[in-house]
Design a protein around this motif. Structure first.
Motif, PDB file in Angstrom:
ATOM      1  N   ALA A  90     -17.428  23.107  -0.518  1.00  0.00           N
ATOM      2  CA  ALA A  90     -18.612  23.451   0.664  1.00  0.00           C
ATOM      3  C   ALA A  90     -18.765  22.267   1.597  1.00  0.00           C
ATOM      4  N   ILE A  91     -18.702  20.946   1.008  1.00  0.00           N
ATOM      5  CA  ILE A  91     -18.909  19.718   1.857  1.00  0.00           C
ATOM      6  C   ILE A  91     -18.147  18.786   1.567  1.00  0.00           C
ATOM      7  N   PRO A  92     -16.830  18.829   2.120  1.00  0.00           N
ATOM      8  CA  PRO A  92     -15.714  17.759   1.360  1.00  0.00           C
ATOM      9  C   PRO A  92     -16.046  16.578   2.009  1.00  0.00           C
ATOM     10  N   LEU A  93     -16.645  16.277   2.978  1.00  0.00           N
ATOM     11  CA  LEU A  93     -17.253  14.946   3.559  1.00  0.00           C
ATOM     12  C   LEU A  93     -17.988  14.238   2.396  1.00  0.00           C
ATOM     13  N   LEU A  94     -18.908  14.663   1.681  1.00  0.00           N
ATOM     14  CA  LEU A  94     -19.615  14.157   0.665  1.00  0.00           C
ATOM     15  C   LEU A  94     -18.654  13.428  -0.312  1.00  0.00           C
ATOM     16  N   ARG A  95     -17.638  14.298  -0.896  1.00  0.00           N
ATOM     17  CA  ARG A  95     -16.379  13.728  -1.881  1.00  0.00           C
ATOM     18  C   ARG A  95     -15.830  12.673  -1.346  1.00  0.00           C
ATOM     19  N   GLU A  96     -15.359  12.681   0.129  1.00  0.00           N
ATOM     20  CA  GLU A  96     -14.528  11.790   0.796  1.00  0.00           C
ATOM     21  C   GLU A  96     -15.268  10.407   0.710  1.00  0.00           C
ATOM     22  N   ALA A  97     -16.670  10.551   1.162  1.00  0.00           N
ATOM     23  CA  ALA A  97     -17.290   9.232   1.168  1.00  0.00           C
ATOM     24  C   ALA A  97     -17.820   8.720  -0.164  1.00  0.00           C
ATOM     25  N   ALA A  98     -17.995   9.393  -1.136  1.00  0.00           N
ATOM     26  CA  ALA A  98     -18.392   9.106  -2.458  1.00  0.00           C
ATOM     27  C   ALA A  98     -17.188   8.287  -3.139  1.00  0.00           C
ATOM     28  N   LEU A  99     -15.975   8.788  -2.862  1.00  0.00           N
ATOM     29  CA  LEU A  99     -14.790   7.956  -3.374  1.00  0.00           C
ATOM     30  C   LEU A  99     -14.535   6.677  -2.722  1.00  0.00           C
ATOM     31  N   GLN A 100     -15.205   6.333  -1.606  1.00  0.00           N
ATOM     32  CA  GLN A 100     -15.009   5.080  -1.277  1.00  0.00           C
ATOM     33  C   GLN A 100     -16.306   4.144  -1.612  1.00  0.00           C
ATOM     34  N   ILE A 101     -17.240   4.509  -2.346  1.00  0.00           N
ATOM     35  CA  ILE A 101     -18.300   3.775  -2.783  1.00  0.00           C
ATOM     36  C   ILE A 101     -17.860   2.889  -4.013  1.00  0.00           C
ATOM     37  N   ALA A 102     -18.004   1.425  -3.661  1.00  0.00           N
ATOM     38  CA  ALA A 102     -17.427   0.704  -5.042  1.00  0.00           C
ATOM     39  C   ALA A 102     -16.198   0.967  -5.686  1.00  0.00           C
ATOM     40  N   ASP A 103     -16.566   1.155  -6.946  1.00  0.00           N
ATOM     41  CA  ASP A 103     -15.402   1.331  -7.786  1.00  0.00           C
ATOM     42  C   ASP A 103     -15.859   2.416  -9.087  1.00  0.00           C
ATOM     43  N   ALA A 182     -14.620  13.581   8.569  1.00  0.00           N
ATOM     44  CA  ALA A 182     -14.255  12.235   8.208  1.00  0.00           C
ATOM     45  C   ALA A 182     -15.056  11.319   7.769  1.00  0.00           C
ATOM     46  N   TYR A 183     -14.837  10.382   6.588  1.00  0.00           N
ATOM     47  CA  TYR A 183     -15.627   9.228   6.623  1.00  0.00           C
ATOM     48  C   TYR A 183     -14.666   8.105   6.519  1.00  0.00           C
ATOM     49  N   ALA A 184     -14.735   7.149   7.307  1.00  0.00           N
ATOM     50  CA  ALA A 184     -13.759   6.181   7.387  1.00  0.00           C
ATOM     51  C   ALA A 184     -14.400   4.561   7.099  1.00  0.00           C
ATOM     52  N   LYS A 185     -13.852   3.672   6.580  1.00  0.00           N
ATOM     53  CA  LYS A 185     -14.577   2.696   6.028  1.00  0.00           C
ATOM     54  C   LYS A 185     -13.862   1.310   6.030  1.00  0.00           C
ATOM     55  N   GLN A 186     -14.156   0.340   6.726  1.00  0.00           N
ATOM     56  CA  GLN A 186     -13.529  -1.086   6.582  1.00  0.00           C
ATOM     57  C   GLN A 186     -14.462  -1.849   5.861  1.00  0.00           C
ATOM     58  N   LYS A 187     -13.546  -2.439   4.735  1.00  0.00           N
ATOM     59  CA  LYS A 187     -14.598  -3.323   3.896  1.00  0.00           C
ATOM     60  C   LYS A 187     -13.648  -4.427   3.645  1.00  0.00           C
ATOM     61  N   ARG A 188     -13.958  -5.955   3.241  1.00  0.00           N
ATOM     62  CA  ARG A 188     -13.215  -6.909   2.658  1.00  0.00           C
ATOM     63  C   ARG A 188     -12.397  -6.605   1.455  1.00  0.00           C
TER      64      ARG A 188
END
Length: 277
Positions: A90-103, A182-188
Motif C-alpha cells: 500500500a505504501i512502499p515508501l514507508l518500507r524503503e525509509a524504514a530500511l534506512q534507519i540505523a541498523d 523514493a526515500y534517499a539518504k546520505q549519511k557518514r
C-alpha cells in the motif's frame, strides 16, 4: 555513563499513563523504544524523576489498512513496518525509509511514535510523514485530538504535543495506484543521522516533497511539490533549497549541506519518476 536515579512505571493502559504524566508533571517522561531518551539520561542531559514505559499498552500497537487509509499504532516498530506485506504494497515508501534507519538492532526496538513524537530534526520519520500527508492522534486529559504532521513540528524538540499528551496513532492516506515514490539518504556511517534525506511522491497530477536534518524542523515545501507536479525538476530543487536552513556542524559547512541536499533530492526525484506508472 549512568543516569541519575528515577522511578520506573509500566502502565497497562493509556488513562493510567496520562494520569502519571499529570501527577508528576515535568518530572515525568514517556519512553517508547528509548533510543533518544535513554542516551540523554545516561549523559545526564535529561534528568527525570519518573520514567513511564509504554511497552505494556496493547492499544498502541498494530497496523491496519482499510478504506484507503493506513493506521499505525505508535508502538509499532520499524521492523514491523518492514515486515508487514500489505503495508509494503500500500505504501512502499514507508518500507524503503524504514530500511534506512540505523541498523537491524535499532529497528527491532525503535518505534514509529518515538521517531515522530520527540521533534528531533534528524529523525527520518517526521519528514516522511509530512511528505505522506499523515496525521498524528494525541491522547491527553482533555481526550483525543488530531494534528497534521505538517503542523506538528515547531522547532527542534518542540512540537504541538502537550507535556501530558501521548501520541497514540499515525494515520496515513494510501497514495493512488501508480504513484512514484523514493526515500534517499546520505549519511557518514551506519546508524548516523542523515546529512540530508529526501522523501518524494509523484503522481499523475500532484507531488509531495520533504527533507530531513536541514533545518530545526523537517521541511515540507508546497512550492517544491507544485514544481515537481508540473515536471519542473530544477524548479523543485530550487524551491526546496530556498526552504531549508542548514547549520554548520560536524557533518559539514552550510554550502556543503546545500550541495548534498540538491544531490540527494535529485536522486530521489529520479527514482520516484522511474517508478511512476
Amino acid at each position: 555513563m549512568i543516569p541519575a536515579g528515577f522511578e520506573y512505571h509500566r502502565p497497562a493502559d493509556l488513562a493510567s499513563a496520562v494520569g502519571l504524566l499529570q501527577e508528576h508533571g515535568e518530572e515525568a517522561r514517556v519512553v517508547a523504544g528509548g533510543h533518544s531518551l535513554i542516551p540523554m539520561m545516561k549523559l545526564r542531559m535529561a534528568e527525570l524523576g519518573h520514567l513511564v514505559d509504554l511497552q505494556a499498552i496493547g492499544e498502541l500497537k498494530g497496523i491496519e489498512i482499510a478504506d484507503g487509509t493506513a493506521i499505525l499504532g505508535a508502538m509499532t516498530t520499524q521492523h514491523e513496518l518492514i515486515e508487514h506485506a500489505d503495508l509494503a504494497t500500500a505504501i512502499p515508501l514507508l518500507r524503503e525509509a524504514a530500511l534506512q534507519i540505523a541498523d537491524p538492532q535499532v529497528r527491532y526496538l525503535g518505534t514509529v511514535g518515538g521517531n515522530v513524537a520527540n521533534g528531533d530534526p534528524g529523525n527520518d520519520m517526521p519528514g516522511l510523514m509530512q511528505c505522506l500527508g499523515a496525521r498524528f492522534e494525541l491522547y491527553g486529559p482533555a481526550g483525543t485530538r488530531q494534528v497534521a504532521a505538517r503542523d506538528f513540528y515547531e522547532s527542534a524538540y518542540f512540537t504541538a504535543r502537550a507535556d501530558d499528551e501521548i501520541l497514540t496513532k499515525v494515520t496515513i492516506p494510501v497514495p493512488a495506484a501508480g504513484t512514484g515514490y523514493a526515500y534517499a539518504k546520505q549519511k557518514r556511517k551506519i546508524g548516523d543521522y542523515a546529512t540530508a534525506a529526501a522523501a518524494v511522491l509523484v503522481g499523475t497530477a500532484s507531488a509531495s516533497v520533504a527533507m530531513t536534518n536541514l533545518s530545526d524542523t523537517p521541511v515540507w515545501s508546497e512550492e517544491a511539490g507544485m514544481a515537481l507536479a508540473n515536471g519542473d525538476i530544477e524548479g523543485c530543487v530550487a524551491a526546496m533549497l530556498a526552504a531549508i536552513d542548514p547549520q554548520e556542524d560536524m557533518r559539514g559547512p552550510i554550502a556543503f549541506k546545500k550541495h548534498v541536499a540538491a544531490v540527494i533530492l535529485r536522486r530521489a526525484i529520479d527514482s520516484a519518476l522511474s517508478r511512476r506508472a
